[in-house]
Write a protein that holds these residues in place. Structure first.
Motif, mmCIF file in Angstrom:
data_model
loop_
_atom_site.group_PDB
_atom_site.id
_atom_site.type_symbol
_atom_site.label_atom_id
_atom_site.label_comp_id
_atom_site.label_asym_id
_atom_site.label_seq_id
_atom_site.Cartn_x
_atom_site.Cartn_y
_atom_site.Cartn_z
ATOM 1 N N ASN A 31 -52.596 -6.977 1.376
ATOM 2 C CA ASN A 31 -53.733 -7.654 0.742
ATOM 3 C C ASN A 31 -54.628 -8.330 1.779
ATOM 4 O OD1 ASN A 31 -53.074 -6.939 -1.894
ATOM 5 N ND2 ASN A 31 -51.801 -8.750 -2.206
ATOM 6 N N ASP B 131 -53.684 2.323 1.356
ATOM 7 C CA ASP B 131 -52.601 1.335 1.369
ATOM 8 C C ASP B 131 -51.268 1.980 1.015
ATOM 9 O OD1 ASP B 131 -54.337 -0.706 2.032
ATOM 10 O OD2 ASP B 131 -54.551 -1.447 -0.014
ATOM 11 N N ARG C 117 -56.552 -5.653 3.736
ATOM 12 C CA ARG C 117 -57.621 -5.055 2.930
ATOM 13 C C ARG C 117 -58.940 -5.810 3.110
ATOM 14 N NH1 ARG C 117 -55.615 -4.519 -2.850
ATOM 15 N NH2 ARG C 117 -54.174 -3.048 -1.862
#
Length: 222
Positions: free
Chosen positions: A93, A152, A96
């Motif tokens: 996360n 991912d 990202r």
């Protein structure tokens, strides 16, 4: 130097803690115990972040991953013994949010065609690893063009070395979603490999093969 497995065993013996779940639970009343989680998992999380962002940015990601995990430790799912997927999910996360940095890292990989050699010292294993990384470099532009979700999923499977269940836990999605994403990505990578002239016979890792950490060639590196 003692291997990580032996260090972890000594940690457990000295503290009476046997699983990541136990460490997190105990850290709720004794925050210093959380340091054992860092000792166990900072290496793999760091290697994953380095591969995705490069050394400089990875240091910040690792620090923030464990700081976030510490703040959110009361929310850890205690039905799980292993905190690895949870930590990789937090790191992903954070990564990202660094899309520009990751794009530059993938462009650098594409140019270099050899990176992230790891701990292999010499001999045929090194040659095989170099071949796989060069082929990975040839596919870097395809990886860069994947959707964030597909990228991912792929890189957690490839570079965090998680199995399907671990990737699903890291991303908070069903295992079936992981399978469908990886199947879609493999088709794209196979087409890109053919276009790049990578004709080497490869063995794509399956869930069973991942249990033994087995893989050969560009496809198995992914």
């Amino acid at each position: 130097m003692l291997p990580d497995r032996e260090l972890n065993r000594r940690d457990r013996e000295s503290t009476g803690v046997s699983t990541d779940r136990d460490i997190i639970a105990e850290s709720l009343t004794d925050p210093a115990v959380f340091g054992l989680l860092f000792q166990r998992h900072s290496g793999p999380v760091s290697r994953y972040a380095v591969k995705r962002l490069g050394v400089d940015e990875a240091q910040d990601i690792v620090s923030e991953t464990f700081a976030t995990a510490f703040r959110q430790r009361a929310r850890f799912d205690r039905s799980r013994e292993d905190a690895g997927p949870w930590l990789f999910g937090i790191a992903t996360n954070l990564i990202r949010k660094q899309r520009g940095v990751e794009a530059r890292a993938l462009r650098a990989l594409e140019v270099s065609r050899a990176a992230f050699i790891g701990d292999v010292d010499s001999g045929p294993a090194l040659v095989d690893r170099l071949d796989a990384e060069r082929e990975l470099g040839a596919l870097a532009s395809t990886i860069r063009d994947l959707t964030a979700r597909d990228r991912d999923t792929l890189l957690l499977y490839a570079w965090a070395d998680l199995d399907y269940k671990g990737v699903a836990q890291a991303l908070g999605v069903p295992i079936g979603t992981v399978r469908s994403r990886l199947n879609r990505v493999r088709r794209k990578l196979t087409a890109a490999a053919a276009e790049a002239g990578i004709h080497k016979q490869t063995t794509t890792k399956t869930e069973g093969a991942r249990d033994g950490r087995v893989g050969e060639g560009a496809q198995s590196a992914l």
